[in-house]
Write an enzyme that holds these catalytic residues in place. Structure first.
Site, PDB file in Angstrom:
ATOM      1  N   ASP A   1      58.187  50.074   9.675  1.00  9.04           N
ATOM      2  CA  ASP A   1      58.505  50.237  11.097  1.00  9.04           C
ATOM      3  C   ASP A   1      59.983  50.035  11.382  1.00  9.04           C
ATOM      4  OD1 ASP A   1      55.864  50.729  11.548  1.00  9.04           O
ATOM      5  OD2 ASP A   1      55.516  49.032  12.901  1.00  9.04           O
TER       6      ASP A   1
ATOM      7  N   LYS B   1      43.202  45.551   6.095  1.00 10.33           N
ATOM      8  CA  LYS B   1      42.646  44.273   6.547  1.00 10.33           C
ATOM      9  C   LYS B   1      43.668  43.617   7.466  1.00 10.33           C
ATOM     10  CE  LYS B   1      41.104  39.832   6.162  1.00 10.33           C
ATOM     11  NZ  LYS B   1      41.798  38.572   6.485  1.00 10.33           N
TER      12      LYS B   1
ATOM     13  N   SER C   1      46.229  42.877   3.605  1.00 14.80           N
ATOM     14  CA  SER C   1      46.545  41.779   4.490  1.00 14.80           C
ATOM     15  C   SER C   1      48.031  41.442   4.530  1.00 14.80           C
ATOM     16  CB  SER C   1      45.694  40.576   4.098  1.00 14.80           C
ATOM     17  OG  SER C   1      45.562  39.697   5.173  1.00 14.80           O
TER      18      SER C   1
END
Length: 429
Positions: free
Chosen positions: A327, A341, A316
């Site tokens: 990224d 999740k 999470s």
């Protein structure tokens, strides 16, 4: 979509925030309306309405949700307990283990890891989305469960001899919790092995960040930061750690998110901003397609090389942070695939003192990756054997040292990154 600090939880745990939104307060009701609100049907209708307004999937898992309302309100409920059973049955049709109902006792007892203190054995639980089995997301570091050797992905099969087959997560949490000093026996399936743990319940004080200066094989110093939870004090403690290590002129950082089950959304965003100078961090998308995008604010504390350690217990909010760093090419991710999740829950109090967690959105990485059920793939994969994992469980002082194979690999990757990086100021302009 507005994200409030109090109501949004990003965690794969069975715990819940205690911020409440009590509906119906201050309304003037007719006699028939008042009777309805005092009847067990009222709570059924209240839960139905929360899902109808907020649930992330507008198809409701291909269920005719309006027909569900009529079906469950046409029933007779002699007690609140009968209504609670019906609510759980109704929510089960959504096929979402994270959207769940809690009766008043469960809602009162369940705590999210934001207070810095828990009582119990220190296990983060969820129902596996496919098998529905009670699965350990992560034992909290330093807890009785962690010290005994309970691991992420363990499946709890019995609690004090009671089978967990078909058991609700909330029921399991209630059975596992208890007074400090008392014991609970857990039977666990790990692969094809059956294990038994006798655990003593304790008060668990949580300091989410610990850090140290480690000597690099090349002779320099590197900063090691271990973050175990995204609690309310995670961001201030992280800031303190980075500022302290910067003063010690470390050449780079290893950020350890292994077995970190998540926590608060805003904590993960705040921490990401300490590492990322420019770029996106996360976006949340609800069923209307509305998106709230969080970005860096040009206030990063350091631009030195960074390696992030993750594993199957990193879930999470850990995945938000590692996904943002990956990224933006700000860090190299080392370890094993994360839990997967990518859903956002809002936890709400209901009119009779019960509560519910409802999935209201999903989150995407800056590049638009939906990692729910998939997770974050490391840039450099390194698995631990069962023997290596058990050695670290037996002696937790070895975590983040040369005796920790994943840390050793991260250190190697960090040294390579530092070697090719030109000398520059430690803090971005």
């Amino acid at each position: 979509m507005t994200i409030t600090k109090r109501a949004i939880v990003l965690s794969a745990t069975a715990a819940a925030v205690t911020a409440v939104i009590v509906t119906g307060a201050g309304l003037h009701l007719s006699k028939s309306q008042a009777f309805f609100r005092e009847s067990p049907k009222e709570i059924v209708d209240e839960v139905w309405n929360v899902i109808d307004r907020s649930y992330v999937d507008g198809t409701f898992n291909q269920v005719d949700w309006k027909a569900m309302r009529m079906q469950y309100l046409n029933r007779s409920y002699a007690t609140k307990e009968e209504a609670y059973k019906a609510i759980r049955e109704m929510l089960k049709k959504l096929g979402d283990p994270y959207t769940r109902f809690m009766d008043p006792d469960e809602f009162k007892n369940m705590q999210i890891d934001t207070s810095g203190e828990l009582t119990g054995v220190g296990i983060q639980l969820a129902a596996d989305e496919k098998t529905k089995k009670l699965t350990v997301i992560s034992p909290i570091e330093g807890s009785p469960a962690s010290s005994a050797g309970v691991l992420a992905k363990d499946i709890i099969t019995k609690i004090d001899g009671k089978s967990t087959e078909g058991m609700d997560v909330n029921k399991a949490v209630t059975l596992i919790r208890g007074p400090v000093g008392t014991q609970v026996k857990l039977n666990v399936a790990r692969g094809d092995r059956e294990l038994e743990f006798q655990l003593k319940r304790a008060k668990i004080e949580i300091h989410p960040v610990r850090f140290s200066v480690q000597k690099s094989p090349t002779g320099g110093n590197i900063g090691y930061i271990r973050l175990v939870q995204f609690s309310a004090n995670a961001a201030p403690e992280m800031r303190e750690a980075i500022q302290n290590l910067e003063k010690q002129q470390v050449s780079g950082y290893i950020l350890d998110l292994r077995s970190n089950p998540g926590g608060l959304l805003y904590a993960s965003v705040d921490i990401a901003r300490m590492w990322i100078q420019d770029g996106g961090i996360v976006s949340t998308v609800d069923r209307q397609g509305e998106s709230d995008r969080e970005n860096a604010n040009r206030r990063a504390l350091t631009d030195k090389p960074l390696v992030v350690l993750v594993d199957g217990g990193s879930a999470s909010a850990s995945e938000i942070l590692s996904g943002a760093l990956q990224d933006n090419k700000r860090a190299t991710i080392v370890g094993t695939k994360t839990f997967g999740k990518g859903l956002v829950q809002s936890v709400r109090g209901l009119g009779d003192g019960s509560g519910m967690a409802v999935t209201i959105a999903k989150y995407l990485t800056p590049n638009g990756r939906d990692i729910n059920k998939h997770g974050i793939d490391p840039d450099v994969v390194i698995e631990l054997t069962d023997e290596q994992r058990q050695a670290l469980v037996r002696d937790r002082d070895k975590i983040g040292t040369a005796a920790d194979p994943q840390f050793a690999k991260a250190l190697q990757v960090l040294n390579q990154a530092a070697a090719v990086r030109p000398q520059a100021e430690s803090k971005p302009n």
